[in-house]
Design a protein around this motif. Structure first.
Motif, PDB file in Angstrom:
ATOM      1  N   PRO A 113      48.906  38.774  37.313  1.00  0.00           N
ATOM      2  CA  PRO A 113      49.498  39.899  38.044  1.00  0.00           C
ATOM      3  C   PRO A 113      50.360  40.815  37.187  1.00  0.00           C
ATOM      4  N   ASN A 114      50.759  40.348  35.997  1.00  0.00           N
ATOM      5  CA  ASN A 114      51.608  41.195  35.152  1.00  0.00           C
ATOM      6  C   ASN A 114      50.840  41.996  34.105  1.00  0.00           C
ATOM      7  N   ALA A 115      49.509  41.876  34.128  1.00  0.00           N
ATOM      8  CA  ALA A 115      48.725  42.585  33.103  1.00  0.00           C
ATOM      9  C   ALA A 115      48.724  44.099  33.339  1.00  0.00           C
ATOM     10  N   LEU A 116      48.554  44.840  32.260  1.00  0.00           N
ATOM     11  CA  LEU A 116      48.297  46.282  32.380  1.00  0.00           C
ATOM     12  C   LEU A 116      46.813  46.437  32.661  1.00  0.00           C
ATOM     13  N   VAL A 117      46.475  47.163  33.719  1.00  0.00           N
ATOM     14  CA  VAL A 117      45.072  47.310  34.126  1.00  0.00           C
ATOM     15  C   VAL A 117      44.559  48.687  33.720  1.00  0.00           C
ATOM     16  N   ASN A 118      43.507  48.694  32.915  1.00  0.00           N
ATOM     17  CA  ASN A 118      42.883  49.952  32.454  1.00  0.00           C
ATOM     18  C   ASN A 118      41.579  50.131  33.225  1.00  0.00           C
ATOM     19  N   MET A 119      41.590  50.991  34.231  1.00  0.00           N
ATOM     20  CA  MET A 119      40.421  51.152  35.100  1.00  0.00           C
ATOM     21  C   MET A 119      39.477  52.219  34.542  1.00  0.00           C
ATOM     22  N   ILE A 120      38.276  51.773  34.194  1.00  0.00           N
ATOM     23  CA  ILE A 120      37.249  52.692  33.688  1.00  0.00           C
ATOM     24  C   ILE A 120      36.193  52.955  34.775  1.00  0.00           C
TER      25      ILE A 120
END
Ligand code: NAD
Ligand code: LMR
Length: 339
Positions: free
Chosen positions: A135-142
């Motif tokens: 839950p603490n990850a940085l999410v890079n949505m492509i």
């Protein structure tokens, strides 16, 4: 000699692309959709990033092969492949950055919104996994349509009680990459020195390059600016048509995705003044999500920067994009609550 050459080739690739130098910090990156057209070259580029200590490649199938292949490259990170839903948790556990290029790409004649039906569900289930396992990850949505998949992710994270707007990013770096390339050609500038902010969203007219703020500045005519703007907005379609049914941008997207993930890692590692454009939760306009320059840091977004001074042409573009962007955002939010 061969190993020195290899070292210097990797180092020069990375430094010319702005990758940070190696750091002792442990950073785990997961790529979801890693066996796909974007996923494979993106896996390669992330394997070249010295900030990555663990690289986890997840897809519904095919990732053991991609991981075995990439793992033979003699760079720092340990690589593991995970295939199928029951391995999603293991792929995600402990990730600092999760990059999501999972989903179907466009064919000629389609809009990005035509991908919503399939990709919304894929993104929803992957984000449920992220909420549970990292839950603490940085999410890079492509995954497209980014204008809707980012709001979908936000709603899922809210429902799961883990939403932090500083950690959710729509990747719009390819729009910036294109704007830089096209502008450099017209302005006769060295492309390596060029910067162009791109704001709004990531589809058609919602992509708004701000050529008035491009550096180095150039005296381009109104017609040239209009043509550059249109070409940037239609850059994805240009590739979709050229590929004639075989998908959309993969190589340039992998490059752009690697640049953005690198910026996220630099921010996490405390490198100062890391600024990239991204589609994030925003108060820059009345819309809840908007792409603009953001400063990245140890918590993800440290600051959402404003859009600066716009010309009348850019102001018109901004007003024109708002209704479409608003409805794409609302479509994403409704999807989560109706399904
Ligand atoms: P692709 O079909 O080549 O690869 C997609 C991969 O996703 C496949 O390997 C597939 O197995 C995988 N996948 C499907 N469902 C999955 C799931 N539930 N979990 C994990 N993986 C899953 O497509 P591509 O060319 O790599 O494009 C992927 C997405 O990226 C598309 O939606 C495309 O529109 C988008 N895209 C975005 C940008 C951008 O600028 N943001 C640029 C280019 C493409
Ligand atoms: C792009 O801009 O290349 C991507 O969004 C893929 C597409 O469908 O155009």
């Amino acid at each position: 000699l061969r190993s020195a050459l290899r070292r210097s080739a990797a180092a020069s690739l990375m430094s010319s692309r702005g990758f940070a130098s190696a750091s002792g910090q442990q950073r785990k990156v997961a790529i979801l959709g890693a066996a796909g057209g974007i996923g494979q070259p993106l896996s390669l580029l992330m394997k070249l990033n010295p900030m990555v200590s663990h690289l986890c490649l997840y897809d519904i199938a095919g990732t053991p092969g991609v991981a075995a292949d990439v793992s033979h490259i003699n760079t720092r990170s340990e690589v593991n492949g995970y295939a199928g839903e029951d391995q999603l948790g293991a792929a995600l556990e402990g990730s600092d950055v999760v990059i999501i290029p999972a989903g179907v790409p466009r064919k000629p004649g389609m809009t990005r919104d035509d991908l919503f039906k399939i990709n919304a569900g894929i993104v929803k289930s992957l984000c449920e996994g992220i909420a549970k396992y990292c839950p603490n990850a940085l999410v890079n949505m492509i995954s497209n349509p980014v204008n809707s998949t980012v709001p979908i992710a936000a709603e899922i994270f809210k429902i799961k009680g883990v939403y932090d707007p500083r950690r959710l990013f729509g990747v719009t770096t390819l729009d910036v990459v294109r704007a830089k390339t096209f502008y450099a050609g017209k302005a006769n500038a060295n492309v390596a020195d060029v910067n162009v902010p791109v704001i709004g969203g990531h589809a058609g007219i919602t992509i708004l390059p701000l050529f008035s703020q491009a550096t180095p500045s150039a005296n381009l005519s109104a017609e040239e600016i209009t043509a550059l703007t249109k070409r940037t907005q239609d850059g994805g379609t240009e590739v979709v048509e050229a590929k004639a049914g075989k998908g959309s941008a993969t190589l340039s997207m992998a490059y752009a995705g690697a640049i953005f993930a690198d910026a996220c890692l630099k921010g996490l590692n405390g490198v100062p003044d890391v600024v990239e454009c991204s589609f994030v939760q925003s108060t820059v306009t009345e819309l809840p999500f908007f792409a603009s320059k953001v400063r990245l840091g140890k918590n993800g977004v440290e600051e959402v920067l404003g859009m600066g001074h716009l010309t009348d042409f850019e102001k018109q573009g901004l007003e024109a994009l708002k209704p479409e962007l608003k409805s794409s955002i609302e479509k994403g939010i409704s999807f989560v609550h109706d399904n």
